[in-house]
Enzyme design. Structure first.
Site, mmCIF file in Angstrom:
data_model
loop_
_atom_site.group_PDB
_atom_site.id
_atom_site.type_symbol
_atom_site.label_atom_id
_atom_site.label_comp_id
_atom_site.label_asym_id
_atom_site.label_seq_id
_atom_site.Cartn_x
_atom_site.Cartn_y
_atom_site.Cartn_z
ATOM 1 N N TYR A 15 0.845 -1.186 0.000
ATOM 2 C CA TYR A 15 0.000 0.000 0.000
ATOM 3 C C TYR A 15 0.888 1.246 0.000
ATOM 4 C CZ TYR A 15 -3.365 -3.445 1.846
ATOM 5 O OH TYR A 15 -4.141 -4.547 2.061
ATOM 6 N N GLN B 260 -6.313 -12.950 6.963
ATOM 7 C CA GLN B 260 -7.052 -11.805 6.435
ATOM 8 C C GLN B 260 -7.561 -12.140 5.031
ATOM 9 O OE1 GLN B 260 -5.763 -7.408 5.182
ATOM 10 N NE2 GLN B 260 -5.337 -7.849 7.331
ATOM 11 N N PRO C 254 -15.101 -4.612 3.448
ATOM 12 C CA PRO C 254 -16.437 -4.985 3.918
ATOM 13 C C PRO C 254 -17.588 -4.284 3.209
ATOM 14 C CG PRO C 254 -15.365 -3.516 5.478
ATOM 15 C CD PRO C 254 -14.320 -3.913 4.482
#
Length: 271
Positions: free
Chosen positions: A44, A153, A183
């Site tokens: 990231y 994860q 989500p």
């Protein structure tokens, strides 16, 4: 490390994309409201530095910070170096959990051995994996010598509940936390007029909550489930944090479960 890890945390995928001041403020707002579980990765770009700015001056032991090593860097030496780089970017001397982001060509045992070494060195408090299915977890558990898998994860949102079929029960049995990313489904969050959104709206109205808060509460409804939504604004972070105090009853869960049934066989995109 906090005594209890919040079941709702903060994801940082695709942050630091030109709105740094607003995103730092969002992270700080989330932390102030209890979202002290913060997820990042070396993949990231810029997010680890953004987190460092957001947490500057805060008590480290009040935070739960997770990062990940890329599979191409996951040799023994590469994992050790990648962890050091993440620690430097984050401005901290340890990670609460460090994950293998997904499986690659480097032997899994070599990567897991390096993660165990990092636990022994105190650079990480626990080790974990990401985007692993049951077969991957079985293999990994057999390869570990001293330290257990703390978490796995994986993708988990209302439209992608395939993990409920096998992976979640397996992880519950073996005391592995399941941390769901994305989500809200990458911009496909159901509207009240379609795709089960009416059920979310009805449950939300009963609780004086928002549909997104209901979704988060459902996705973290019971052990071993956690969820890590991203918030790029203070308002969004505050909305996410509002789900921490939302307790769904059995009727709520049954209504959402019927509106968004589990479907097996979906792929696991990697984030």
């Amino acid at each position: 490390m906090p005594d209890l890890v919040p079941i709702i945390g903060q994801g940082t995928w695709q942050m630091d994309q030109g709105r740094r001041t607003e995103e730092v403020a969002a992270l700080r707002a989330g932390i102030a409201r209890g979202l002290t579980h913060i997820d990042t990765a070396e993949l990231y770009s810029g997010s680890e530095e953004l987190i460092a700015e957001a947490i500057r001056g805060m008590g480290r032991r009040d935070l739960f910070i997770v990062s990940k090593v890329l599979p191409q860097n996951a040799s023994r030496a590469g994992t050790l170096r990648a962890c050091e780089r993440s620690l430097q970017r984050l401005g901290t001397d340890y990670l609460d959990v460090y994950l293998l982001h997904w499986r690659g060509s480097i032997p899994l045992g070599e990567t897991l051995g390096a993660l165990e070494e990092l636990v022994d060195q105190g650079k990480i408090r626990a080790l974990g994996v990401s985007n692993f299915d049951v077969a991957d977890l079985e293999e990994a558990r057999a390869l570990l010598r001293k330290h257990p898998i703390a978490c796995n994860q994986v993708l988990y949102h209302l439209g992608e509940r395939h993990i409920d079929a096998e992976l979640v029960p397996y992880c519950a049995k073996h005391r592995i936390a399941v941390v769901g990313y994305s989500p809200f489904g990458h911009g496909r969050f159901p509207s009240p007029s379609r795709d089960g959104g009416g059920a979310l709206a009805a449950v939300a109205a009963r609780h004086g909550a928002t549909p997104r808060q209901v979704a988060l509460a459902f996705l973290a409804r019971a052990a071993p489930l956690f969820t890590i939504p991203k918030a790029a604004t203070v308002a969004h972070a505050e909305e996410n944090a509002g789900a921490l105090g939302l307790a769904l009853d059995a009727a709520d869960i049954a209504e959402i479960d019927a509106a968004f049934p589990t479907r097996a066989g979906s792929e696991l995109p990697i984030l």
